[in-house]
Design an enzyme around this catalytic site. Structure first.
Site, PDB file in Angstrom:
ATOM      1  CB  SER A   1      -1.883 -47.230 -59.670  1.00 19.68           C
ATOM      2  OG  SER A   1      -0.705 -47.798 -60.155  1.00 19.68           O
TER       3      SER A   1
ATOM      4  CG  ASP B   1       3.825 -42.093 -61.761  1.00 20.18           C
ATOM      5  OD1 ASP B   1       4.422 -43.184 -61.871  1.00 20.18           O
ATOM      6  OD2 ASP B   1       2.577 -42.004 -61.628  1.00 20.18           O
TER       7      ASP B   1
ATOM      8  CG  HIS C   1       2.847 -44.516 -58.774  1.00 17.82           C
ATOM      9  ND1 HIS C   1       2.028 -44.319 -59.860  1.00 17.82           N
ATOM     10  CD2 HIS C   1       2.433 -45.657 -58.194  1.00 17.82           C
ATOM     11  CE1 HIS C   1       1.154 -45.306 -59.934  1.00 17.82           C
ATOM     12  NE2 HIS C   1       1.376 -46.137 -58.937  1.00 17.82           N
TER      13      HIS C   1
END
Length: 304
Positions: free
Chosen positions: A154, A247, A277
């Site tokens: 991320s 995501d 995610h």
């Protein structure tokens, strides 16, 4: 593929990444939330290792993991945690750091980079580069054999990508970069941002909030913020890019992988179908987390 049953259960239990309306968050509340990890039990066991030590790299706190009892030089994998540049820490990601050391057989260096909004852009990127540069500069301190890779998920994927091109530009030969559902484009204008804008864990509005905390007023085209906007990807280290089907960040990760390939960088892209995610960080909720970690470990071993 339809949403994986484990992803569906996760969304039912945790409808959004933050769990609160971003408009209600001020610095005091952010600090309160940092002190509590409601998913700590889902991050995996804190496996005992022969060597875990807290150090600093030019003032940046780091935690160094080694899974064997030897002292011979090994490859080093520098890990950057996720959390939207606002949340996360070495402590919160301790189980993952240990797991990576076991799976890869490398020395793992987990980075406690500065967080926003107290420390806005480019503080996190600067800290990431500081640590990578220090590993190259002091290999004996890290018990490093000269082979260095980076991995991040991320926001951490953003930092790993940035550190990779900074190493290239500094003439440092990095062995590999692993980007797990990375945030790579601050413009947030891909189809996946529209398709999965709400109801899949990390909402588009939350992603925008994270970026405002970190980089309000910054140029979204700055490659330290948006690696997808880098002028040239030629000469970057070989890459592994992992994305989740459901995501908002999916498309920018896949576009980056495509661009790397177009510019001659060896890259392998793997999309985890049905996933959302954060799956990579939560092995007790997602079977795909272990699958992704094994895949990534194998890719790192090939390069290291």
């Amino acid at each position: 593929m339809s949403l994986h049953p484990q992803a569906r259960a996760y969304i039912a239990a945790y409808p959004s990444d933050l769990g609160v309306d971003p408009a209600t968050l001020d610095l005091e509340r952010i600090r309160e939330m940092r002190a509590v990890d409601g998913l700590a039990a889902q991050r995996g066991p804190l496996t005992q290792l022969p060597s875990v030590r807290d150090e600093t790299a030019e003032g940046v706190p780091i935690r160094i993991y080694r899974a064997d009892r030897g002292d011979e030089p090994l490859p080093v994998v520098v890990y950057f945690h996720g959390g939207g540049f606002v949340f996360g820490s070495v402590k919160r990601n301790d189980a993952l750091g240990r797991d990576l050391a076991i799976r890869t057989g490398a020395v793992v260096v987990s980075v406690d980079y500065r967080l926003a909004p107290e420390h806005p852009f480019p503080a996190a990127a600067d800290d990431a580069w500081t640590v990578v540069r220090d590993v190259f500069a002091r290999p004996a301190f890290y018990q490093c054999d000269g082979k260095v890779a980076v991995i991040g998920d991320s926001a951490g994927g953003n930092l790993a990508a940035v550190a990779a091109w900074q190493a290239r530009d500094a003439g440092l030969r990095m062995a590999h970069q692993v980007l797990v559902y990375p945030m790579l484009d601050a413009l947030m204008d891909t189809p996946s941002y529209r398709e999965f804008a709400e109801g899949y864990g990390l909402d588009a509005a939350e992603s925008a909030w994270f970026l405002r905390q970190y980089a309000a007023g910054a140029d979204p085209g700055d490659p330290r913020l948006s690696p997808l906007r880098l002028a040239s990807c030629a000469g970057l280290p070989p890459a592994t890019v992992v994305t989740a089907e459901y995501d908002v960040l999916r498309d920018e990760g896949e576009r980056y992988a495509a661009r790397l390939a177009e510019e001659g960088v060896p890259v392998e892209l793997r999309r985890f179908d049905g996933a959302v995610h954060s799956f990579f960080a939560l092995p007790r909720l997602f079977d795909q987390a272990a699958e992704a970690r094994e895949y990534i470990a194998a890719r790192l071993k090939e390069s290291l």
